[in-house]
Design an enzyme around this catalytic site. Structure first.
Site, PDB file in Angstrom:
ATOM      1  N   PRO A  38      42.208  35.719  33.419  1.00  0.00           N
ATOM      2  CA  PRO A  38      41.262  36.793  33.093  1.00  0.00           C
ATOM      3  C   PRO A  38      39.828  36.355  33.390  1.00  0.00           C
ATOM      4  O   PRO A  38      39.516  35.162  33.276  1.00  0.00           O
ATOM      5  CB  PRO A  38      41.446  37.009  31.600  1.00  0.00           C
ATOM      6  CG  PRO A  38      42.389  35.994  31.107  1.00  0.00           C
ATOM      7  CD  PRO A  38      42.884  35.189  32.240  1.00  0.00           C
ATOM      8  N   ASP A  39      38.991  37.339  33.768  1.00  0.00           N
ATOM      9  CA  ASP A  39      37.594  36.934  33.944  1.00  0.00           C
ATOM     10  C   ASP A  39      36.970  36.907  32.556  1.00  0.00           C
ATOM     11  O   ASP A  39      37.682  37.005  31.546  1.00  0.00           O
ATOM     12  CB  ASP A  39      36.884  37.860  34.925  1.00  0.00           C
ATOM     13  CG  ASP A  39      36.614  39.245  34.337  1.00  0.00           C
ATOM     14  OD1 ASP A  39      36.165  40.110  35.085  1.00  0.00           O
ATOM     15  OD2 ASP A  39      36.882  39.429  33.141  1.00  0.00           O
ATOM     16  N   PHE A  40      35.683  36.727  32.515  1.00  0.00           N
ATOM     17  CA  PHE A  40      35.094  36.438  31.221  1.00  0.00           C
ATOM     18  C   PHE A  40      34.470  37.653  30.571  1.00  0.00           C
ATOM     19  O   PHE A  40      34.535  37.815  29.354  1.00  0.00           O
ATOM     20  CB  PHE A  40      34.036  35.350  31.416  1.00  0.00           C
ATOM     21  CG  PHE A  40      33.876  34.520  30.190  1.00  0.00           C
ATOM     22  CD1 PHE A  40      32.724  34.613  29.435  1.00  0.00           C
ATOM     23  CD2 PHE A  40      34.903  33.702  29.762  1.00  0.00           C
ATOM     24  CE1 PHE A  40      32.592  33.875  28.279  1.00  0.00           C
ATOM     25  CE2 PHE A  40      34.779  32.961  28.600  1.00  0.00           C
ATOM     26  CZ  PHE A  40      33.620  33.050  27.858  1.00  0.00           C
ATOM     27  N   ARG A  41      33.900  38.547  31.464  1.00  0.00           N
ATOM     28  CA  ARG A  41      33.085  39.601  30.863  1.00  0.00           C
ATOM     29  C   ARG A  41      33.624  41.010  31.042  1.00  0.00           C
ATOM     30  O   ARG A  41      33.094  41.923  30.461  1.00  0.00           O
ATOM     31  CB  ARG A  41      31.646  39.515  31.421  1.00  0.00           C
ATOM     32  CG  ARG A  41      30.936  38.282  30.912  1.00  0.00           C
ATOM     33  CD  ARG A  41      29.534  38.094  31.488  1.00  0.00           C
ATOM     34  NE  ARG A  41      28.976  36.852  30.966  1.00  0.00           N
ATOM     35  CZ  ARG A  41      29.290  35.649  31.456  1.00  0.00           C
ATOM     36  NH1 ARG A  41      30.133  35.561  32.458  1.00  0.00           N
ATOM     37  NH2 ARG A  41      28.780  34.543  30.936  1.00  0.00           N
ATOM     38  N   ASN A  43      34.025  28.899  39.333  1.00  0.00           N
ATOM     39  CA  ASN A  43      35.320  28.825  38.665  1.00  0.00           C
ATOM     40  C   ASN A  43      35.755  27.383  38.418  1.00  0.00           C
ATOM     41  O   ASN A  43      35.419  26.484  39.189  1.00  0.00           O
ATOM     42  CB  ASN A  43      36.382  29.565  39.496  1.00  0.00           C
ATOM     43  CG  ASN A  43      36.032  31.034  39.682  1.00  0.00           C
ATOM     44  OD1 ASN A  43      35.254  31.578  38.892  1.00  0.00           O
ATOM     45  ND2 ASN A  43      36.563  31.643  40.711  1.00  0.00           N
ATOM     46  N   ASP A  98      39.080  26.796  37.884  1.00  0.00           N
ATOM     47  CA  ASP A  98      40.541  26.841  38.021  1.00  0.00           C
ATOM     48  C   ASP A  98      41.061  26.029  39.212  1.00  0.00           C
ATOM     49  O   ASP A  98      42.264  25.959  39.430  1.00  0.00           O
ATOM     50  CB  ASP A  98      41.009  28.312  38.117  1.00  0.00           C
ATOM     51  CG  ASP A  98      40.280  29.089  39.226  1.00  0.00           C
ATOM     52  OD1 ASP A  98      39.960  30.272  39.019  1.00  0.00           O
ATOM     53  OD2 ASP A  98      40.017  28.485  40.288  1.00  0.00           O
ATOM     54  N   HIS A 109      30.188  24.706  38.222  1.00  0.00           N
ATOM     55  CA  HIS A 109      30.347  24.574  36.764  1.00  0.00           C
ATOM     56  C   HIS A 109      31.329  23.469  36.413  1.00  0.00           C
ATOM     57  O   HIS A 109      31.938  23.475  35.350  1.00  0.00           O
ATOM     58  CB  HIS A 109      30.757  25.926  36.156  1.00  0.00           C
ATOM     59  CG  HIS A 109      29.659  26.937  36.256  1.00  0.00           C
ATOM     60  ND1 HIS A 109      29.844  28.287  36.070  1.00  0.00           N
ATOM     61  CD2 HIS A 109      28.342  26.787  36.562  1.00  0.00           C
ATOM     62  CE1 HIS A 109      28.688  28.921  36.240  1.00  0.00           C
ATOM     63  NE2 HIS A 109      27.768  28.033  36.554  1.00  0.00           N
ATOM     64  N   THR A 122      31.747  38.129  41.019  1.00  0.00           N
ATOM     65  CA  THR A 122      30.878  37.528  40.002  1.00  0.00           C
ATOM     66  C   THR A 122      29.891  38.551  39.468  1.00  0.00           C
ATOM     67  O   THR A 122      29.434  39.427  40.185  1.00  0.00           O
ATOM     68  CB  THR A 122      30.103  36.315  40.557  1.00  0.00           C
ATOM     69  OG1 THR A 122      29.199  35.829  39.557  1.00  0.00           O
ATOM     70  CG2 THR A 122      29.324  36.665  41.817  1.00  0.00           C
TER      71      THR A 122
HETATM   72  N1  APR Z   1      37.782  42.542  42.446  1.00  0.00           N
HETATM   73  C1  APR Z   1      36.425  42.666  42.502  1.00  0.00           C
HETATM   74  N2  APR Z   1      35.596  42.348  41.465  1.00  0.00           N
HETATM   75  C2  APR Z   1      36.186  41.881  40.342  1.00  0.00           C
HETATM   76  C3  APR Z   1      37.594  41.726  40.200  1.00  0.00           C
HETATM   77  C4  APR Z   1      38.394  42.078  41.326  1.00  0.00           C
HETATM   78  N3  APR Z   1      39.734  41.969  41.294  1.00  0.00           N
HETATM   79  N4  APR Z   1      37.859  41.258  38.941  1.00  0.00           N
HETATM   80  C5  APR Z   1      36.673  41.127  38.317  1.00  0.00           C
HETATM   81  N5  APR Z   1      35.670  41.495  39.149  1.00  0.00           N
HETATM   82  C6  APR Z   1      34.219  41.442  38.912  1.00  0.00           C
HETATM   83  C7  APR Z   1      33.796  41.991  37.571  1.00  0.00           C
HETATM   84  O1  APR Z   1      33.466  43.372  37.688  1.00  0.00           O
HETATM   85  C8  APR Z   1      32.543  41.157  37.282  1.00  0.00           C
HETATM   86  O2  APR Z   1      31.397  41.719  37.910  1.00  0.00           O
HETATM   87  O3  APR Z   1      33.915  40.050  38.874  1.00  0.00           O
HETATM   88  C9  APR Z   1      32.848  39.823  37.965  1.00  0.00           C
HETATM   89  C10 APR Z   1      33.298  38.753  36.961  1.00  0.00           C
HETATM   90  O4  APR Z   1      32.175  38.441  36.185  1.00  0.00           O
HETATM   91  P1  APR Z   1      32.308  37.370  34.995  1.00  0.00           P
HETATM   92  O5  APR Z   1      33.516  37.690  34.187  1.00  0.00           O
HETATM   93  O6  APR Z   1      30.949  37.316  34.331  1.00  0.00           O
HETATM   94  O7  APR Z   1      32.610  35.994  35.733  1.00  0.00           O
HETATM   95  P2  APR Z   1      31.543  35.041  36.419  1.00  0.00           P
HETATM   96  O8  APR Z   1      30.441  35.829  37.079  1.00  0.00           O
HETATM   97  O9  APR Z   1      32.293  34.096  37.261  1.00  0.00           O
HETATM   98  O10 APR Z   1      30.952  34.242  35.131  1.00  0.00           O
HETATM   99  C11 APR Z   1      30.000  33.251  35.408  1.00  0.00           C
HETATM  100  O11 APR Z   1      29.944  32.617  33.083  1.00  0.00           O
HETATM  101  O12 APR Z   1      31.508  32.451  31.448  1.00  0.00           O
HETATM  102  C12 APR Z   1      30.605  31.710  32.186  1.00  0.00           C
HETATM  103  O13 APR Z   1      30.687  29.551  33.090  1.00  0.00           O
HETATM  104  C13 APR Z   1      31.392  30.744  33.008  1.00  0.00           C
HETATM  105  O14 APR Z   1      31.520  30.466  35.395  1.00  0.00           O
HETATM  106  C14 APR Z   1      31.438  31.431  34.370  1.00  0.00           C
HETATM  107  C15 APR Z   1      30.102  32.148  34.398  1.00  0.00           C
END
Ligand code: APR
Length: 300
Positions: free
Chosen positions: A45-48, A119, A121, A138, A230
């Site tokens: 799962p992503d974070f936000r 990431n 991972d 990171h 991101t």
């Molecule tokens: N296709 C396109 N976009 C996607 C998909 C997908 N399948 N899944 C998620 N997203 C987008 C979301 O809409 C969001 O804009 O990816 C982005 C993910 O954002 P975050 O969850 O904030 O992840 P990230 O930007 O990597 O977070 C940065 O924050 O939690 C800390 O250190 C941690 O490295 C992480 C940093």
């Protein structure tokens, strides 16, 4: 009805524009800047994004706020949430996504300059992209150190405490870990994942400096920056897009418009509004790499 003046690019024509750029400039290479969104289809799962499993799990651990899981002071008081996260994310149980394999195809076709990833991972490595291209901004689980006296420890020191091979009840929030501690001072040992307030690896800054010069030295090659998956909310990584020299073209592949693309859009920006794997598939097709992509994705 769209007014004549506003030229809205649908997703596929935006993808075509990226492909055309690469075809029209055969010496152009790509620098990728990626986040959790390129691993969501792998089951991480992503974070936000709202209602993701990971966030839900951590919420069960009543974190004061989501980022507390990466906060050193909070970790020192209560390592449980980070152990829970580490157990969910630990490299080895996930397969790279189509997007990871697209980046591998850029390497195979000698069109890759660098991948800046947020990431932890290690899926870029699992997609067999050579390490020299990958900057883990990171950090990663590969090295551990004591948060009190900084003594370094091998990977196993922390990993062995995650009890990864033991089955754990669904609500992994209830798992009790015994935490990895320093043999010398008893301080908590943590992997070199960059926590909020900690510095990013020097390799991140040094390489970015090098790449900014590379852009300018090779202006005529029309290199391209591709940002994907991101939210561009965490600095200093999030400042990379705005530091791309104005003459270098940028493209964003994301479910939502983010960061500098929203705040200070540039004339030449290409916005691909949608899923990263879908875009990877379409871009590979435009570049004649679709069979290779399918092969890699099938674990070929
Ligand atoms: N296709 C396109 N976009 C996607 C998909 C997908 N399948 N899944 C998620 N997203 C987008 C979301 O809409 C969001 O804009 O990816 C982005 C993910 O954002 P975050 O969850 O904030 O992840 P990230 O930007 O990597 O977070 C940065 O924050 O939690 C800390 O250190 C941690 O490295 C992480 C940093």
């Amino acid at each position: 009805k769209l007014s004549k003046r506003v030229i809205r690019m649908g997703k596929s024509s935006a993808i075509k524009k990226v492909a055309e750029h690469l075809k029209n400039h055969p010496e152009a290479k790509v620098i990728f800047m990626v986040g959790a969104g390129i691993s969501t289809s792998c089951g991480i799962p992503d974070f936000r994004s709202p209602k993701t499993g990971l966030y839900h799990n951590l919420a069960k651990l009543n974190l004061p706020f989501a980022e507390a899981v990466f906060d050193v002071d909070y970790f020192d008081k209560n390592p449980q949430p980070f152990y829970t996260l580490a157990r969910e994310l630990y490299p080895g149980n996930f397969k790279p996504s189509k997007f990871h394999y697209l980046m591998k195809l850029f390497e195979n076709n000698k069109r890759l300059q660098r991948i800046y990833t947020q990431n932890i991972d290690t899926l870029e490595h699992q997609a067999l992209i050579s390490g020299s291209y990958v900057i883990e901004a990171h950090g990663s689980f590969s090295k551990n150190h004591c948060i009190k006296c900084s003594k370094e420890y091998p990977l196993e020191k922390f990993k062995s405490k995650l009890k990864i091979d033991e089955t754990h009840s669904e609500d992994s929030g209830s798992t009790d870990f015994d935490y990895a501690r320093c043999d010398d001072c008893g301080g908590l040992v943590k992997p070199a994942i960059v926590f909020f307030g900690e510095g990013l690896p020097s390799r991140f800054f040094d390489t970015w400096e090098e790449d900014q010069e590379w852009f300018l030295k090779e202006k005529e090659k029309n290199h391209l920056v591709l940002i994907a998956g991101t939210s561009l909310t965490v600095y200093p990584f999030a400042s990379l897009p705005e530091e791309v020299p104005p003459e270098v073209r940028r493209a964003l592949i994301n479910q939502e418009l983010v960061g500098d693309f929203k705040a200070f859009p540039r004339e030449e920006d290409i916005i691909i509004h949608g899923d990263v794997d879908d875009a990877a598939q379409k871009l590979a097709a435009e570049l004649g790499w679709l069979t290779d992509l399918e092969l890699l994705a099938a674990g070929g």
